[in-house]
Design a protein around this motif. Structure first.
Motif, PDB file in Angstrom:
ATOM      1  N   SER A 118       6.454  -3.271  11.240  1.00 17.09           N
ATOM      2  CA  SER A 118       5.743  -4.505  11.584  1.00 17.09           C
ATOM      3  C   SER A 118       5.083  -5.084  10.335  1.00 17.09           C
ATOM      4  N   PRO A 119       4.947  -6.404  10.268  1.00 12.72           N
ATOM      5  CA  PRO A 119       4.269  -7.018   9.119  1.00 12.72           C
ATOM      6  C   PRO A 119       2.864  -6.471   8.899  1.00 12.72           C
ATOM      7  N   SER A 120       2.168  -6.146   9.986  1.00 14.02           N
ATOM      8  CA  SER A 120       0.801  -5.637   9.832  1.00 14.02           C
ATOM      9  C   SER A 120       0.782  -4.262   9.181  1.00 14.02           C
ATOM     10  N   THR A 121       1.766  -3.408   9.532  1.00 14.80           N
ATOM     11  CA  THR A 121       1.838  -2.083   8.915  1.00 14.80           C
ATOM     12  C   THR A 121       2.184  -2.193   7.442  1.00 14.80           C
ATOM     13  N   LEU A 122       3.138  -3.035   7.113  1.00 19.91           N
ATOM     14  CA  LEU A 122       3.506  -3.236   5.705  1.00 19.91           C
ATOM     15  C   LEU A 122       2.317  -3.776   4.915  1.00 19.91           C
ATOM     16  N   ALA A 123       1.587  -4.707   5.524  1.00 17.93           N
ATOM     17  CA  ALA A 123       0.419  -5.276   4.843  1.00 17.93           C
ATOM     18  C   ALA A 123      -0.645  -4.204   4.613  1.00 17.93           C
ATOM     19  N   ALA A 124      -0.830  -3.322   5.586  1.00 23.66           N
ATOM     20  CA  ALA A 124      -1.822  -2.254   5.447  1.00 23.66           C
ATOM     21  C   ALA A 124      -1.427  -1.279   4.338  1.00 23.66           C
ATOM     22  N   ILE A 125      -0.134  -0.966   4.237  1.00 15.64           N
ATOM     23  CA  ILE A 125       0.340  -0.077   3.181  1.00 15.64           C
ATOM     24  C   ILE A 125       0.087  -0.692   1.806  1.00 15.64           C
ATOM     25  N   LYS A 126       0.389  -1.975   1.675  1.00 15.60           N
ATOM     26  CA  LYS A 126       0.211  -2.634   0.379  1.00 15.60           C
ATOM     27  C   LYS A 126      -1.267  -2.817   0.040  1.00 15.60           C
ATOM     28  N   LEU A 198       9.571  -1.778  -1.316  1.00 16.53           N
ATOM     29  CA  LEU A 198       8.303  -2.472  -1.073  1.00 16.53           C
ATOM     30  C   LEU A 198       7.960  -3.365  -2.267  1.00 16.53           C
ATOM     31  N   TRP A 199       8.609  -3.092  -3.384  1.00 14.52           N
ATOM     32  CA  TRP A 199       8.418  -3.877  -4.602  1.00 14.52           C
ATOM     33  C   TRP A 199       9.413  -5.041  -4.635  1.00 14.52           C
ATOM     34  N   HIS A 200       9.137  -5.975  -5.522  1.00 12.70           N
ATOM     35  CA  HIS A 200      10.038  -7.097  -5.757  1.00 12.70           C
ATOM     36  C   HIS A 200       9.835  -7.528  -7.204  1.00 12.70           C
ATOM     37  N   SER A 201      10.567  -8.525  -7.629  1.00 18.06           N
ATOM     38  CA  SER A 201      10.339  -9.095  -8.956  1.00 18.06           C
ATOM     39  C   SER A 201      10.239 -10.604  -8.841  1.00 18.06           C
ATOM     40  N   SER A 202       9.268 -11.172  -9.541  1.00 19.49           N
ATOM     41  CA  SER A 202       9.108 -12.625  -9.542  1.00 19.49           C
ATOM     42  C   SER A 202      10.190 -13.310 -10.364  1.00 19.49           C
ATOM     43  N   ASP A 265      -0.335  -9.719  -8.125  1.00 20.87           N
ATOM     44  CA  ASP A 265       0.532  -9.026  -7.177  1.00 20.87           C
ATOM     45  C   ASP A 265       0.861  -7.642  -7.727  1.00 20.87           C
ATOM     46  N   PRO A 266       0.275  -6.594  -7.164  1.00 17.20           N
ATOM     47  CA  PRO A 266       0.534  -5.236  -7.665  1.00 17.20           C
ATOM     48  C   PRO A 266       1.973  -4.772  -7.483  1.00 17.20           C
ATOM     49  N   PHE A 267       2.745  -5.460  -6.634  1.00 13.97           N
ATOM     50  CA  PHE A 267       4.100  -5.020  -6.330  1.00 13.97           C
ATOM     51  C   PHE A 267       5.170  -5.881  -7.009  1.00 13.97           C
ATOM     52  N   ASP A 268       4.771  -6.617  -8.025  1.00 14.92           N
ATOM     53  CA  ASP A 268       5.715  -7.397  -8.824  1.00 14.92           C
ATOM     54  C   ASP A 268       6.130  -6.562 -10.037  1.00 14.92           C
ATOM     55  N   LEU A 314      -6.241  -1.381  -3.370  1.00 11.38           N
ATOM     56  CA  LEU A 314      -5.430  -1.465  -4.575  1.00 11.38           C
ATOM     57  C   LEU A 314      -5.753  -2.676  -5.436  1.00 11.38           C
ATOM     58  N   LYS A 315      -5.683  -3.866  -4.878  1.00 17.74           N
ATOM     59  CA  LYS A 315      -5.872  -5.067  -5.692  1.00 17.74           C
ATOM     60  C   LYS A 315      -7.307  -5.185  -6.204  1.00 17.74           C
ATOM     61  N   GLU A 316      -8.284  -4.997  -5.313  1.00 14.37           N
ATOM     62  CA  GLU A 316      -9.681  -5.173  -5.718  1.00 14.37           C
ATOM     63  C   GLU A 316     -10.105  -4.138  -6.761  1.00 14.37           C
ATOM     64  N   ALA A 317      -9.739  -2.877  -6.529  1.00 23.05           N
ATOM     65  CA  ALA A 317     -10.150  -1.821  -7.456  1.00 23.05           C
ATOM     66  C   ALA A 317      -9.485  -1.983  -8.817  1.00 23.05           C
ATOM     67  N   THR A 318      -8.194  -2.327  -8.814  1.00 20.43           N
ATOM     68  CA  THR A 318      -7.488  -2.515 -10.082  1.00 20.43           C
ATOM     69  C   THR A 318      -8.114  -3.645 -10.873  1.00 20.43           C
ATOM     70  N   ALA A 319      -8.362  -4.769 -10.209  1.00 19.26           N
ATOM     71  CA  ALA A 319      -8.992  -5.897 -10.900  1.00 19.26           C
ATOM     72  C   ALA A 319     -10.345  -5.495 -11.481  1.00 19.26           C
ATOM     73  N   TYR A 320     -11.082  -4.663 -10.739  1.00 16.89           N
ATOM     74  CA  TYR A 320     -12.413  -4.257 -11.209  1.00 16.89           C
ATOM     75  C   TYR A 320     -12.333  -3.427 -12.480  1.00 16.89           C
ATOM     76  N   TRP A 321     -11.552  -2.334 -12.474  1.00 16.47           N
ATOM     77  CA  TRP A 321     -11.597  -1.479 -13.658  1.00 16.47           C
ATOM     78  C   TRP A 321     -10.875  -2.094 -14.850  1.00 16.47           C
ATOM     79  N   LEU A 322     -10.023  -3.098 -14.587  1.00 18.27           N
ATOM     80  CA  LEU A 322      -9.418  -3.830 -15.700  1.00 18.27           C
ATOM     81  C   LEU A 322     -10.413  -4.791 -16.341  1.00 18.27           C
TER      82      LEU A 322
END
Length: 491
Positions: A118-126, A198-202, A265-268, A314-322
């Motif tokens: 489901s989209p919600s499960t995929l969103a939760a994983i990411k 789960l990854w892609h490329s822009s 986007d952490p998955f790019d 993932l996104k918030e923490a990565t942005a913070y320590w960067l």
């Protein structure tokens, strides 16, 4: 990055070539010479963690101040605004993590991977940057692999290196038959392919194939009750200073530097393919692009029982320590820039602490994964903060095989070639302490894997035993990745 049908078959080719054989009285020729010039310092898993080894981190050269200034450029104001937007978003997610507990890590059965989630499960994983996949291997098989591993350790003691020395928990072993069997199990390989997609490329020209997955030989853990020596604190693998220093690696996070962390986007995979993650030949640094870190459970282990802890933001923490190294206590960009990157050191991983990263509220943001059973697989994004329980308070062992998820790229294939050469001689894989040093590794170990038999089995191993196929529906970048990887391996 399609998983469409194969266009043409290719016959299995042996892991060894006609001119290269194993060490048992035979010639290893040019392969040994290839590995001879690539060495890692001796050590163990603590070598890449200053907090574990006790090594004092020296001040960074002044050129790192210039690196910070170059990354900021004309984005000073935008970065400050971005920081002010990030902190409340990070705090809100930490509150959610603390309130929810381990169940915030998505948990799904292996059988679910054969159908769209489901989209919600995929969103939760990411969002979490992690997933717990149940019963990838049958529990009975996982337990038998652990038993065989313990026999392998016992048979080759005291030559087996481990950390801590007085109470071993993490073993510098890579080529035991159980490890090889787990890495090449069809269920594990299909799980890795699912994770890769789960990854892609822009950019469609990115030279990467998620259709094919490679084996990355890693250690194993058998942590006994009461252990407090393997107290691995919060950290991120895949280098540390390299994320800011290497021009290609830093492009992965360009939207963070521009003051638009929400757009990151952490998955790019666009720029990760050519990023250099090991600029200093660290004793335990990783040169291979691992989309997900991961391990296969060999035991029944719950929170507080010597298991994994994650920071599922993932996104918030990565942005913070960067962004943290750029900001002063007032939430403004420091001027002039200082040669200081909190928790980062040459040749080590990125470490996090309450003192250096106060807004992470690590005591609340780090959460144990759900209970795992033998045969379960846990995967976390390569930028996810993770640690282990400081003390194993359970009553039985907490045991895993470390098995990350690595896609097919030219640089990964180049690493795979060197890894294969190490495997043939029973040597240490290229990324690990003692790699390339004579007399170090599992050569001559009782019960060491027999590569001729493994190759003759005909099963897929992800070890470069045969060339990879260009498949129908692949983007041009993926096709080119397959061609370059085959060339790198000599196919």
């Amino acid at each position: 990055m399609s998983s469409a049908r194969l266009l043409r078959p290719r016959a299995l080719q042996a892991l060894t070539t006609t001119t290269t054989t194993t060490t048992a009285g035979r010639n290893i020729g040019s392969m040994a010479a290839t590995n001879a010039g690539i060495q890692k310092a001796m050590g163990d898993i603590s070598s890449v963690f200053p907090s574990l080894s006790g090594v004092k981190i020296p001040p960074l050269p002044t050129r790192f101040a210039a690196i910070k200034s170059q990354l900021i450029g004309h984005n000073k104001t935008a970065l400050e605004h971005s920081w002010r937007r990030l902190l409340p978003a990070l705090s809100s997610r930490i509150d959610e993590i603390h309130h929810t507990g381990p169940s915030i890590i998505p948990s799904i059965p292996f059988t679910a991977l054969s159908q769209p989630l489901s989209p919600s499960t995929l969103a939760a994983i990411k969002k979490a940057g992690a997933v717990h996949i149940r019963q990838v291997l049958p529990p009975s098989l996982a337990l038998s692999l652990k038993s065989a591993t313990q026999s392998y350790i016992d048979a080759n003691s005291p030559r087996v290196r481990a950390f801590p020395k007085d109470s071993p928990a993490v073993y510098e072993l890579y080529w035991s038959p159980p490890q090889v069997a787990a890495r090449s199990h069809p269920n594990l390989l299909s799980t890795q392919r699912w994770l890769q997609n789960l990854w892609h490329s822009s950019s469609p020209s990115t030279k990467i194939s998620t259709t094919h997955t490679l084996t990355y030989a890693d250690r194993l853990r058998i942590r006994l009750p009461g252990d407090a020596g393997f107290a691995l604190g919060p950290h991120v693998d895949g280098g540390s200073l390299e994320r800011w220093e290497d021009p290609t690696y830093s492009r992965v996070y360009s939207k963070v530097w521009r003051g638009a962390w929400e757009e990151y986007d952490p998955f790019d995979a666009a720029h990760r393919v050519d990023a250099r993650m090991d600029l200093y030949n660290g004793a335990g640094a990783c040169a291979m692009f691992r989309m997900f870190q991961g391990w296969l459970s060999l035991s029944s282990t719950g929170p507080g029982e010597g298991t994994l802890k994650l920071f599922p933001a993932l996104k918030e923490a990565t942005a913070y320590w960067l962004m943290r190294p750029f900001m002063n206590a007032d939430g403004r960009v420091e001027e002039p820039a200082q040669a200081r990157f909190e928790g980062a050191a040459m040749g080590a991983c990125q470490e996090l602490s309450e003192e250096l990263h106060p807004h992470l509220r690590l005591a609340e943001g780090m959460v144990s994964i759900p209970r795992v059973e033998p045969g379960d697989y846990v995967a976390w994004h390569c930028d996810t903060i993770h640690s282990v329980d400081r003390e194993h308070k359970g009553v039985s062992d907490a045991s895993v095989f470390y098995i990350p998820t690595t896609p097919l790229t030219k640089s990964n294939a180049e690493y795979l070639k060197r890894q294969k050469e190490a495997a043939l001689t029973g040597g240490v894989p290229p990324d690990f302490p003692g790699a390339g040093q004579p007399g170090v590794g599992e050569a001559g170990f009782e019960g060491c894997v027999q590569w001729e038999k493994e190759a003759a089995s005909g099963r897929e191993m992800g070890m470069g035993t045969k060339g990879w196929e260009v498949m129908e529906g692949m983007a041009e970048g993926e096709k080119e990745a397959v061609r370059e990887a085959n060339q790198a391996m000599g196919w």
